[in-house]
Design a protein around this motif. Structure first.
Motif, short mmCIF file in Angstrom:
data_model
loop_
_atom_site.label_atom_id
_atom_site.label_comp_id
_atom_site.label_asym_id
_atom_site.label_seq_id
_atom_site.Cartn_x
_atom_site.Cartn_y
_atom_site.Cartn_z
N TYR A 20 27.80 40.86 57.77
CA TYR A 20 28.70 40.45 59.36
C TYR A 20 29.04 38.81 58.65
CZ TYR A 20 26.49 41.90 63.51
OH TYR A 20 26.14 42.89 64.69
N LEU A 21 28.41 38.45 57.73
CA LEU A 21 28.43 37.71 56.79
C LEU A 21 29.82 37.73 56.07
CD1 LEU A 21 25.41 37.17 54.35
CD2 LEU A 21 25.85 36.19 57.06
N TYR A 47 22.49 34.01 44.49
CA TYR A 47 23.14 35.84 43.60
C TYR A 47 23.55 36.37 44.53
CZ TYR A 47 23.45 39.60 40.76
OH TYR A 47 24.15 41.01 39.98
N ASP A 48 24.88 37.00 44.54
CA ASP A 48 24.69 38.00 45.21
C ASP A 48 25.65 39.28 45.03
OD1 ASP A 48 27.22 37.22 45.19
OD2 ASP A 48 27.65 36.72 46.94
N PRO A 103 31.85 32.19 51.05
CA PRO A 103 32.58 32.73 49.61
C PRO A 103 33.54 33.18 49.42
CG PRO A 103 30.27 31.15 48.69
CD PRO A 103 30.78 31.15 50.42
N ALA A 104 35.03 33.61 49.89
CA ALA A 104 35.32 34.35 50.12
C ALA A 104 35.38 36.03 49.48
CB ALA A 104 37.08 34.72 50.16
N GLU A 105 35.50 35.79 47.86
CA GLU A 105 34.19 36.39 47.28
C GLU A 105 32.74 36.62 46.76
OE1 GLU A 105 37.66 37.36 43.72
OE2 GLU A 105 38.12 35.14 44.51
N GLY A 106 32.41 35.41 47.32
CA GLY A 106 31.03 36.14 47.08
C GLY A 106 30.17 34.88 46.33
N TYR A 107 29.35 34.52 46.34
CA TYR A 107 28.49 32.67 45.14
C TYR A 107 28.43 33.46 43.97
CZ TYR A 107 27.16 31.30 50.22
OH TYR A 107 27.15 30.51 50.55
N THR A 108 28.83 34.52 44.02
CA THR A 108 28.20 34.93 42.34
C THR A 108 30.02 34.00 41.40
OG1 THR A 108 26.65 36.74 42.04
CG2 THR A 108 27.91 36.95 39.81
N ALA A 109 30.96 34.31 42.32
CA ALA A 109 32.30 34.53 41.45
C ALA A 109 32.34 32.90 41.34
CB ALA A 109 33.05 35.19 42.82
N TYR A 137 18.20 37.47 46.90
CA TYR A 137 17.57 36.51 47.44
C TYR A 137 17.13 36.17 48.75
CZ TYR A 137 17.45 37.26 42.69
OH TYR A 137 17.31 37.74 41.06
N GLY A 138 18.27 36.59 49.50
CA GLY A 138 17.95 36.43 51.39
C GLY A 138 19.53 36.35 51.50
#
Length: 368
Positions: free
Chosen positions: A290-291, A46-47, A196-202, A59-60
């Protein structure tokens, strides 16, 4: 909403649960209820955007990499990707050096001028102290790079991470970390490396966005299981919890984090800096820009502290723990309508792509 009958109940909305839910809903056309005791989907991946607008991993750090075309293509249906190759430094003797150890690390640390892979390999062989047979994590590292490099890069970090000395841990723990004779400073060398371009939650929201899927967060399976009506169960939590720890608890390591936003554009020279020194309480610091590739005059970081208490993150790889797990696995094998999937349910130290691959394979078997 929860009082109807479901074809499939999925416990846990991390990668294992979300992939299983998506397949049963989209491919098999079944009704699926996904529950998670946390207040969000995505599990440990989750981000979320913090107060500074920077996408951080609660969670890191979770870095996606895989050699599996199947896994990459499957997830690509639910996200675009930002190309990203992960790099890590380790603070040793007051300097930040490339990690995993490569030729540049050796040259900078020891003041050497190794110019080729052959020279680097000859140097490593000269300092190595082979152990036969190889049984522990200490044996793996000392046998490859000798005791001095083992002490500087591995022993303290491993003791902090696992709460055990490497001599007490299965060889698989440090076997995951390569030692290179070239100058490749990437942490991973997989064929597919991206975020993932928009993050993991997306990504998870799209995985679970299907008319056959209902998601309910903040729900504890063990409190509601007797009230739920379903044909099949996908369980992704700790396997010992499912069986009320009848064979005793399985040990897991946990993590806690201290998140900070700082009024500087950059805090450190790489996405992650490891701190192998046992005198330093945290194992690593992650800088999230960076990520994500975001631009901002400030930056967000997290300090990571391993712990023996808290949410389960990592199964502890020791022979006695595997023996206890096998007792639970025998109970699981006797339940044909329950599928145990994921790191916690199968008590294995999986990467994200391995969890996805396991879920896809489990679904294929269930569909036969």
């Amino acid at each position: 909403m929860l009082d109807r009958r479901w074809d499939v109940l999925v416990v846990g909305a991390g990668f294992a649960g979300a992939v299983m839910a998506e397949r049963f809903a989209a491919d098999a056309g079944l009704s699926v209820l996904v529950i998670d005791r946390r207040d969000h989907v995505g599990g440990n991946a989750y981000d979320e955007r913090d107060a500074a607008g920077i996408l951080v991993h609660r969670y890191g750090p979770h870095i996606f990499h895989t050699n599996s075309r199947e896994v990459f293509d499957y997830l690509s249906a639910f996200t675009d990707w930002r190309p990203y190759e992960h790099r890590v430094l380790a603070e040793v003797d007051g300097r930040c050096l490339p990690f995993p150890i490569n030729r540049t690390t050796l040259n900078q640390l020891e003041g050497l001028s190794l110019a080729s892979e052959e020279e680097a390999e000859a140097y490593l062989q000269a300092i190595a102290e082979p152990v036969v047979p190889v049984r522990t994590s200490e044996d793996v590292v000392v046998g490859r790079v000798g005791r001095a490099l083992y002490e500087r890069f591995f022993r303290g970090y491993t003791r902090k991470q696992w709460g055990l000395d490497p001599s007490e841990l299965d060889a698989s723990v440090t076997a995951r970390v390569p030692v290179r004779t070239n100058a490749d400073d990437r942490y991973f060398t997989d064929s597919f490396q991206a975020m993932p371009a928009e993050g993991y939650t997306a990504l998870f929201e799209r995985l679970l966005d299907h008319p056959n899927i209902t998601v309910s967060t903040g729900v504890d399976f063990f409190r509601v299981r007797s009230a739920l009506d379903f044909d099949r169960l996908v369980y992704t939590g700790p396997i010992d919890d499912y069986f009320d720890r009848c064979h005793g608890p399985l040990p897991y390591r946990s993590l806690r984090f201290r998140h900070e936003t700082l009024p500087v554009e950059r805090f450190q020279a790489a996405a992650v800096v490891n701190y192998p020194d046992e005198a330093v309480p945290h194992t690593r610091i992650t800088e999230y820009k960076y990520l994500t590739g975001q631009q901002s005059p400030c930056t967000s970081i997290s300090y990571e502290y391993p712990s023996g208490e808290g949410d389960p993150y990592y199964p502890v790889p020791r022979p006695e723990n595997q023996a206890r797990f096998r007792a639970y696995q025998a109970l699981a094998d006797a339940l044909p309508d329950v599928m145990f999937v994921g790191r916690l349910a199968t008590y294995r130290y999986y990467n994200m792509d391995q969890v996805v691959a396991q879920a896809l394979a489990t679904y294929r078997r269930a569909r036969r």
